[in-house]
Design an enzyme around this catalytic site. Structure first.
Site, short mmCIF file in Angstrom:
data_model
loop_
_atom_site.label_atom_id
_atom_site.label_comp_id
_atom_site.label_asym_id
_atom_site.label_seq_id
_atom_site.Cartn_x
_atom_site.Cartn_y
_atom_site.Cartn_z
N ASP A 1 6.27 -10.16 -2.22
CA ASP A 1 6.56 -9.34 -1.27
C ASP A 1 6.92 -10.01 0.05
O ASP A 1 6.68 -11.41 0.16
CB ASP A 1 5.32 -8.31 -0.79
CG ASP A 1 5.55 -7.10 0.01
OD1 ASP A 1 6.40 -7.02 0.95
OD2 ASP A 1 5.61 -6.01 -0.64
N ASN B 1 9.30 -2.84 -7.90
CA ASN B 1 8.75 -1.68 -7.10
C ASN B 1 9.30 -1.88 -5.73
O ASN B 1 9.50 -0.75 -5.03
CB ASN B 1 7.29 -1.78 -7.18
CG ASN B 1 6.49 -1.07 -6.03
OD1 ASN B 1 6.70 0.30 -6.15
ND2 ASN B 1 6.32 -1.94 -4.95
N TYR C 1 20.34 5.76 -0.46
CA TYR C 1 18.96 5.66 -1.00
C TYR C 1 19.19 6.30 -2.75
O TYR C 1 18.79 5.54 -3.40
CB TYR C 1 17.88 6.34 -0.49
CG TYR C 1 16.69 6.14 -1.00
CD1 TYR C 1 15.73 5.00 -0.94
CD2 TYR C 1 15.84 7.33 -1.64
CE1 TYR C 1 14.64 4.81 -1.41
CE2 TYR C 1 14.95 7.14 -2.25
CZ TYR C 1 14.09 6.13 -2.13
OH TYR C 1 12.80 5.85 -2.71
N ILE D 1 5.54 10.72 -2.23
CA ILE D 1 3.81 9.88 -2.27
C ILE D 1 3.68 9.51 -0.76
O ILE D 1 4.50 9.04 -0.17
CB ILE D 1 4.04 8.77 -3.20
CG1 ILE D 1 4.82 8.99 -4.49
CG2 ILE D 1 2.75 8.17 -3.54
CD1 ILE D 1 4.07 9.91 -5.44
N THR E 1 2.79 6.95 1.57
CA THR E 1 2.63 5.49 1.72
C THR E 1 3.21 5.30 3.29
O THR E 1 3.74 6.41 3.77
CB THR E 1 3.42 4.77 0.56
OG1 THR E 1 4.82 5.02 0.80
CG2 THR E 1 2.98 5.10 -0.62
P1 NDP Z 1 6.19 0.58 1.07
O1 NDP Z 1 7.12 0.66 2.12
O2 NDP Z 1 4.89 1.20 1.32
O3 NDP Z 1 6.11 -0.62 -0.05
C1 NDP Z 1 7.38 -1.06 -0.55
C2 NDP Z 1 7.23 -2.69 -0.22
O4 NDP Z 1 8.37 -3.23 -0.40
C3 NDP Z 1 6.95 -3.13 1.15
O5 NDP Z 1 5.65 -4.05 1.17
C4 NDP Z 1 8.26 -3.98 1.58
O6 NDP Z 1 8.13 -4.82 2.47
C5 NDP Z 1 8.54 -4.24 0.23
N1 NDP Z 1 9.99 -4.76 0.37
C6 NDP Z 1 11.07 -4.09 1.04
N2 NDP Z 1 11.98 -4.94 1.11
C7 NDP Z 1 11.74 -6.08 0.38
C8 NDP Z 1 12.38 -7.31 -0.22
N3 NDP Z 1 13.79 -7.45 0.15
N4 NDP Z 1 11.70 -8.09 -0.98
C9 NDP Z 1 10.45 -7.89 -1.12
N5 NDP Z 1 9.76 -7.02 -1.02
C10 NDP Z 1 10.40 -6.09 -0.16
O7 NDP Z 1 6.84 1.98 0.01
P2 NDP Z 1 6.12 2.73 -1.30
O8 NDP Z 1 4.96 2.02 -1.82
O9 NDP Z 1 6.40 4.06 -0.79
O10 NDP Z 1 7.64 2.57 -2.24
C11 NDP Z 1 7.42 1.59 -3.31
C12 NDP Z 1 8.63 2.11 -4.23
O11 NDP Z 1 8.54 3.51 -4.53
C13 NDP Z 1 9.99 1.80 -3.65
O12 NDP Z 1 10.90 1.33 -4.41
C14 NDP Z 1 10.32 3.39 -3.23
O13 NDP Z 1 11.79 3.31 -3.02
C15 NDP Z 1 9.78 3.98 -4.53
N6 NDP Z 1 9.47 5.30 -3.99
C16 NDP Z 1 8.88 5.99 -2.88
C17 NDP Z 1 8.55 7.24 -2.81
C18 NDP Z 1 7.54 7.60 -1.67
O14 NDP Z 1 7.42 8.99 -1.42
N7 NDP Z 1 6.65 6.91 -1.02
C19 NDP Z 1 9.12 8.16 -3.53
C20 NDP Z 1 9.84 7.82 -4.77
C21 NDP Z 1 10.12 6.51 -5.09
P3 NDP Z 1 8.73 -4.40 4.28
O15 NDP Z 1 7.85 -3.56 4.66
O16 NDP Z 1 8.97 -5.66 4.58
O17 NDP Z 1 10.08 -3.82 4.01
#
Ligand code: NDP
Length: 249
Positions: A36, A89, A154, A187, A189
């Protein structure tokens, strides 16, 4: 244990759904690497899992960088001996309609959400081949299945993940490498904190979602665990929707 002896790499595993998956995988016997950009949160999740008796390593990863992916996969194999499971993810979200989306914003979303999955998959396949197979789980979204009134890049990026998953599945099935996509609904988060804290939005979802609640990271983590495990050994190229029934309507 459902992942006994497996080694898993989870991108974006510092917090949110990725962290929930990392905790669950470790409790089911996997050695887990979380990659991450968020170093403090990543190290906290790593410590939490190790203190609970699991095995976890945090490595800084920018999923948009091919050389970063190569380093993280190499470090995973150096530390734990192999790679069996990749969960793509990491993702970013933008609420921008087509006319509100700048070229820069489009590129950023596509880079992280779509190119990041491609690069991770490309880096992991040679290591999975060495151990006779593996499981790739790509986190798409219901936004990869249906359109949205308020987001554009997105949806395009998550639609790309859905079909990249199917091509990966077809191309590598004969080598024992499976690839499936997961499509969560809303979700709770950090990513959705703002919209979920909006009372009008929350009430709308509670009234219109067939299962009248918002999703939690663990709701998704259990689906990802199943696809990652050998229990899903006849599943590849499939879509697992975890949305409380939203897209069934
Ligand atoms: P979060 O923002 O809580 O977690 C995503 C993580 O990915 C963060 O720690 C973020 O860090 C990291 N990240 C972003 N860009 C990069 C990068 N370039 N390299 C490495 N890490 C990176 O989100 P969620 O847990 O909610 O989401 C997880 C996945 O689920 C995502 O793909 C999201 O699109 C998908 N999703 C989420 C939904 C929701 O309702 N929450 C619904 C459907 C899908 P940073 O903060 O620095 O960006």
């Amino acid at each position: 244990m459902r992942l006994e002896g497996k080694v898993a790499l989870i991108s974006g595993g510092a917090r949110g759904m990725g962290a929930a998956e990392a905790r669950l995988f470790a409790s089911e016997g996997a050695k887990v690497v979380i990659g991450d950009l968020l170093e403090d949160e990543g190290r906290q999740t790593e410590a939490q899992i190790n203190e609970a008796g699991g095995e976890c390593l945090f490595i800084r990863l920018d999923v948009t960088s091919e050389s970063n992916w190569q380093d993280v996969v190499a470090t995973t194999v150096a530390r734990f001996g192999k790679l069996d499971i990749l969960v793509n993810n990491a993702g970013i979200f933008r609420t921008e309609r087509v006319e509100d989306t700048s070229e820069q914003s489009w590129d950023q979303v596509m880079d992280v959400n779509a190119k990041g999955v491609f690069l991770g998959t490309k880096a992991a396949i040679p290591e999975m081949r060495k151990v006779g197979g593996g499981s790739i789980v790509n986190i798409s979204s219901i936004a990869g299945l249906v359109g949205s009134p308020y987001s554009s890049a997105y949806n395009a990026s998550k639609g790309a993940v859905r079909l990249l998953t199917k091509s990966t599945a077809i191309q590598y099935a004969r080598e024992g490498i499976r690839a499936n996509s997961v499509h969560p609904g809303v979700i709770e988060t950090e990513m959705t904190r703002e919209v979920v804290n909006d009372e009008a939005f929350r009430q709308f979802r509670l009234v219109t979602n067939p299962i009248p609640r918002l999703g939690q990271p663990e709701d998704v983590a259990y689906g990802v665990l199943f696809l990652a495990s050998d229990e899903a050994s006849f599943m590849t190229g499939s879509e697992l929707v975890i949305d409380g029934g939203w897209t069934a309507q």
